[in-house]
Design a protein around this motif. Structure first.
Motif, PDB file in Angstrom:
ATOM      1  N   UNK A 143       1.529  -1.035   0.000  1.00 15.86           N
ATOM      2  CA  UNK A 143       0.165   0.018   0.294  1.00 15.86           C
ATOM      3  C   UNK A 143       0.703   1.079  -0.111  1.00 15.86           C
ATOM      4  N   UNK A 144       1.246   2.010  -1.543  1.00 20.02           N
ATOM      5  CA  UNK A 144       1.526   3.349  -1.295  1.00 20.02           C
ATOM      6  C   UNK A 144       0.722   4.820  -0.137  1.00 20.02           C
ATOM      7  N   UNK A 145       2.038   5.648  -0.128  1.00 21.24           N
ATOM      8  CA  UNK A 145       1.280   6.706   0.741  1.00 21.24           C
ATOM      9  C   UNK A 145       0.146   7.342  -0.082  1.00 21.24           C
ATOM     10  N   UNK A 146      -0.053   7.624  -1.172  1.00 18.83           N
ATOM     11  CA  UNK A 146      -1.459   8.620  -1.819  1.00 18.83           C
ATOM     12  C   UNK A 146      -2.202   7.369  -2.394  1.00 18.83           C
ATOM     13  N   UNK A 147      -2.656   7.431  -2.712  1.00 21.10           N
ATOM     14  CA  UNK A 147      -3.775   6.281  -3.596  1.00 21.10           C
ATOM     15  C   UNK A 147      -5.014   7.081  -4.478  1.00 21.10           C
ATOM     16  N   UNK A 148      -5.568   6.585  -5.881  1.00 24.91           N
ATOM     17  CA  UNK A 148      -5.937   7.315  -6.694  1.00 24.91           C
ATOM     18  C   UNK A 148      -8.546   6.819  -6.558  1.00 24.91           C
ATOM     19  N   UNK A 149      -8.382   7.631  -6.028  1.00 28.75           N
ATOM     20  CA  UNK A 149      -9.783   6.617  -6.034  1.00 28.75           C
ATOM     21  C   UNK A 149     -10.521   5.823  -7.104  1.00 28.75           C
TER      22      UNK A 149
END
Length: 183
Positions: free
Chosen positions: A36-42
Motif C-alpha cells: 500500500x502506497x502513501x497516495x491513493x487514486x479513488x
C-alpha cells in the motif's frame, strides 16, 4: 500418521504469502500489488485491493519467516477458538484498517503481516477473558508491547511500529467484542 490441514485460514494465508514472495523473487514488479502506497487514486481499483493485500507482501524471506513464526504458533489456537470465518474477518479488517490509516497519515509504503501478527498476539492474550474479569496476562502484554513499540518509533529501522500498534489495538478490540466466546 496422516497430515491434517488443521488450520485452513492460517495455512492458506501462509502458503499465499510464500508463493507471492517466491514469484516476486523472479518478477519484482509483482510486489507492487502487495504494497500500500502513501497516495491513493479513488478511481483505481488496484489501490483498493492494496489496502488489504499489503498484508500478503513481504520484503524478503527474513521478514516472512519472522511474521509466520508467530502466525503459525498463535493462529491455529485462535482459529480453533473463534472459528475460521471469524479469524479471516479479523485478519481482513486488521489489514484494511492499517492500510487505510497508512494512506491517510504516513508518507511511506507498507507491506507485511506484522499488523496481523500483533493482532494475534493481543487477541491470544485475551483467550481467558471472562465477564467482569480482565486477564493480568493481557495487561502485561499491552504494557510490554506498547513500551517496545514506543521505544522503536524513534529508530530508523524501516519497520512500521504504527502497523504493529494498530494491529494490537484491533486484536484487543476483537477480543473484547468476542468476550472470550467460542465459534
Amino acid at each position: 500418521m496422516q497430515l491434517q490441514y488443521n488450520s485452513p485460514v492460517v495455512l492458506t494465508y501462509t502458503f499465499i504469502c510464500t508463493i507471492v514472495l517466491l514469484i516476486s523473487s523472479f518478477m519484482p514488479p509483482v510486489m507492487s500489488l502487495f504494497t500500500v502506497y502513501p497516495t491513493m487514486s479513488l478511481t483505481n481499483p488496484v489501490d483498493y485491493f492494496r489496502l488489504f493485500s499489503h498484508a500478503i507482501g513481504h520484503g524478503d524471506w527474513a521478514h516472512l519467516f519472522g511474521n509466520f513464526t508467530l502466525i503459525l504458533l498463535l493462529g491455529p489456537m485462535l482459529e480453533e477458538k473463534y472459528g475460521s470465518a471469524n479469524l479471516l474477518t479479523m485478519m481482513f479488517l486488521t489489514a484494511l484498517i492499517t492500510g487505510i490509516l497508512n494512506v491517510i497519515f504516513f508518507s511511506s509504503g507498507l507491506l507485511g503481516a506484522s499488523g496481523i501478527v500483533f493482532m494475534m498476539i493481543l487477541l491470544s492474550s485475551m483467550t481467558n477473558l471472562r465477564q467482569g474479569r480482565l486477564p493480568l496476562t493481557f495487561l502485561l502484554v499491552v504494557i510490554l508491547f506498547l513500551g517496545k513499540e514506543i521505544v522503536n518509533i524513534f529508530q530508523n529501522n524501516n519497520v512500521s511500529e504504527f502497523a504493529h500498534i494498530v494491529g494490537g489495538v484491533c486484536g484487543a478490540v476483537f477480543g473484547f467484542m468476542e468476550g472470550g466466546n467460542k465459534k
